[in-house]
Scaffold this active site. Structure first.
Site, PDB file in Angstrom:
ATOM      1  N   LYS A  54      14.772   2.635  -0.377  1.00  0.00           N
ATOM      2  CA  LYS A  54      14.487   3.988  -0.888  1.00  0.00           C
ATOM      3  C   LYS A  54      15.683   4.907  -0.658  1.00  0.00           C
ATOM      4  O   LYS A  54      16.101   5.651  -1.540  1.00  0.00           O
ATOM      5  CB  LYS A  54      13.228   4.541  -0.200  1.00  0.00           C
ATOM      6  CG  LYS A  54      11.959   3.864  -0.699  1.00  0.00           C
ATOM      7  CD  LYS A  54      10.747   4.109   0.177  1.00  0.00           C
ATOM      8  CE  LYS A  54       9.583   3.236  -0.300  1.00  0.00           C
ATOM      9  NZ  LYS A  54       8.406   3.257   0.547  1.00  0.00           N
ATOM     10  N   GLN A  98       6.670   6.135   5.898  1.00  0.00           N
ATOM     11  CA  GLN A  98       6.510   4.706   5.610  1.00  0.00           C
ATOM     12  C   GLN A  98       5.281   4.165   6.350  1.00  0.00           C
ATOM     13  O   GLN A  98       5.168   4.316   7.567  1.00  0.00           O
ATOM     14  CB  GLN A  98       7.778   3.943   6.012  1.00  0.00           C
ATOM     15  CG  GLN A  98       7.780   2.499   5.594  1.00  0.00           C
ATOM     16  CD  GLN A  98       7.721   2.304   4.076  1.00  0.00           C
ATOM     17  OE1 GLN A  98       8.462   2.925   3.341  1.00  0.00           O
ATOM     18  NE2 GLN A  98       6.823   1.458   3.620  1.00  0.00           N
ATOM     19  N   ASP A 121       4.538  10.520  -2.624  1.00  0.00           N
ATOM     20  CA  ASP A 121       3.784   9.267  -2.712  1.00  0.00           C
ATOM     21  C   ASP A 121       2.487   9.472  -3.505  1.00  0.00           C
ATOM     22  O   ASP A 121       1.866   8.513  -3.941  1.00  0.00           O
ATOM     23  CB  ASP A 121       3.415   8.781  -1.294  1.00  0.00           C
ATOM     24  CG  ASP A 121       4.163   7.506  -0.917  1.00  0.00           C
ATOM     25  OD1 ASP A 121       4.697   6.840  -1.823  1.00  0.00           O
ATOM     26  OD2 ASP A 121       4.203   7.198   0.293  1.00  0.00           O
TER      27      ASP A 121
END
Ligand code: NAP
Length: 295
Positions: A54, A98, A121
Site C-alpha cells: 500500500k 491494517q 477502507d
C-alpha cells in the site's frame, strides 16, 4: 469456447495511471496532495507485506504517505489516541488500520473511531449506511475493484442475474449492495449465497455474473456454472509453496475447468487481487478532494 481471461493487473494499472495524473493536476491547480497513513500493529508477516504494498503504491502515485508501526503491546486506548491524532492531521486524508489487530484490542472500537471522511477502507458504519442508501463516499476496496473489473471489461450489469457466494462484511455484502443500486455499472438482480444456502448449484447455475468470495479452494466447479457466465473469483487460498519459496495461491473456483465454460473469468493471482490496493488509492484521492472541496 474458452473464456477470456480478465487481466486484473492491466485494469489496475490503467486506474493507477488515472489517479497519478489527477494527483499531478490537483497539486498544480489547488496545491493539495493526498495523504495516506497506514497503521500496522505488531509484526504479522502477511500484514507487513500488505502494508508495504500500500505504501509503495501510494508513493508511486505521488501521495504523501506515512507508515506508522506500533508494537504488539500497544493498548486500545493508545491506539485510539493515535487515530484521534490522524483524524485531526490536515495532511492526512485517509487512515488505514491494517487488520487483524491483536486480540486485546477491539477492532470495531478502532474502526469506528476513524473519522468517516478519512475512512478509505469504507468499513465505518456511516459509510456502510451511505452505500446502502445509494449515496456512498467510499466503497470498500475489494468490492469497488470488482465493479471496476466488470465496467472496464464491458460486462453489462443492468438487468443481469448476479449470484454472490459469501456474505462477509468486506466482500459479499458490500458487492451485493453495490450491484443492486439503481445506477450505471449496477442495477442487477442479486442473490447472496452462504453456508445456510440449500442447493448452492441451483443458484450459481442461474448466474450471468457469478462472484465467489467463500475462501474455499475449488468451491465452484464447472457443473455449477452457466455456459457463457462471467466468473469473478475473489478467493485467495494458500495451497503450498512454489519452487522459489513463494506462496502458491488458488482461488475459490476450479479455474481450469470453469474457463472452458465461462465467457470471462478472473484468474488467481492477477484478477481481483491487484484491484484492492488500487481502489484504496482511488478512495484516498477522493477523501483529499472531499476535504479540499474539489469537485
Ligand atoms: P469470510 O469472512 O471467511 O467469508 C466467507 C463467506 O463465504 C461466508 O459468508 C461463508 O458463509 C461463505 N461460504 C464459505 N464456504 C461456503 C460454501 N461452501 N458455500 C457457500 N458459502 C460459503 O471471507 P472474506 O473475507 O469474504 O474473503 C473471502 C475470500 O476472498 C478469501 O479467500 C479471502 O482471502 C479473499 N479476499 C480477497 C481479497 C482480494 O483483495 N483479492 C480481499 C478480501 C478477501 P457463512 O457466512 O455462512 O459462514
Amino acid at each position: 469456447m474458452a473464456a477470456k481471461i480478465i487481466n486484473g493487473n492491466e485494469i489496475a494499472q490503467q486506474i493507477r495511471e488515472e489517479v497519478r495524473q489527477e494527483v499531478i493536476y490537483i497539486k498544480e491547480k489547488y496545491n493539495v496532495v493526498p495523504g495516506l497513513v497506514t497503521i500496522l500493529v505488531g509484526q504479522n508477516p502477511a500484514s507487513i507485506s500488505y502494508v508495504t504494498g500500500k505504501q509503495k503504491t501510494a508513493k508511486e502515485l505521488g501521495f504523501y504517505s506515512v507508515q506508522d508501526n506500533q508494537p504488539e503491546t500497544i493498548t486500545e486506548e493508545e491506539l485510539l489516541k493515535l487515530i484521534d491524532k490522524y483524524n485531526k492531521d490536515p495532511q492526512i486524508h485517509g487512515i488505514l488500520v491494517q487488520l487483524p489487530l491483536p486480540k486485546h484490542i477491539n477492532e470495531n472500537n478502532i474502526l469506528y473511531a476513524i473519522d468517516p471522511r478519512k475512512d478509505v477502507d469504507g468499513f465505518h458504519p456511516v459509510n456502510v449506511g451511505k452505500l446502502m442508501i445509494g449515496e456512498p463516499d467510499f466503497l470498500p476496496c475489494t468490492p469497488a475493484g470488482i465493479q471496476q473489473i466488470l465496467i472496464r471489461s464491458g460486462v453489462e450489469t443492468d438487468g443481469a442475474e448476479v449470484v454472490v457466494v459469501g456474505r462477509s462484511n468486506i466482500v459479499g455484502k458490500p458487492i451485493a449492495n453495490i450491484l443492486i443500486q439503481k445506477q450505471k455499472g449496477a442495477n442487477a438482480t442479486v442473490t447472496i449465497c452462504h453456508t445456510g444456502t440449500k442447493n448452492l448449484a441451483s443458484h450459481t447455475k442461474r448466474a450471468d455474473i457469478l462472484i465467489v468470495a467463500a475462501g474455499k479452494p475449488k468451491a465452484i466447479t464447472a457443473d455449477m456454472v452457466k455456459e457463457g457466465a462471467v466468473v469473478i473469483d475473489v478467493g485467495v487460498n494458500r495451497i503450498g509453496t512454489t519452487p522459489d519459496g513463494k506462496a502458491k495461491l488458488c482461488g475459490d473456483v476450479d479455474f481450469d475447468a470453469v474457463k472452458e465454460k465461462a465467457s470471462m473469468i478472473t484468474p488467481v493471482p492477477g484478477g481481483v487481487g491487484p484491484m484492492t490496493i488500487t481502489m484504496l488509492m482511488v478512495n484516498t484521492l477522493k477523501a483529499c478532494k472531499l476535504h479540499a472541496g474539489i469537485k
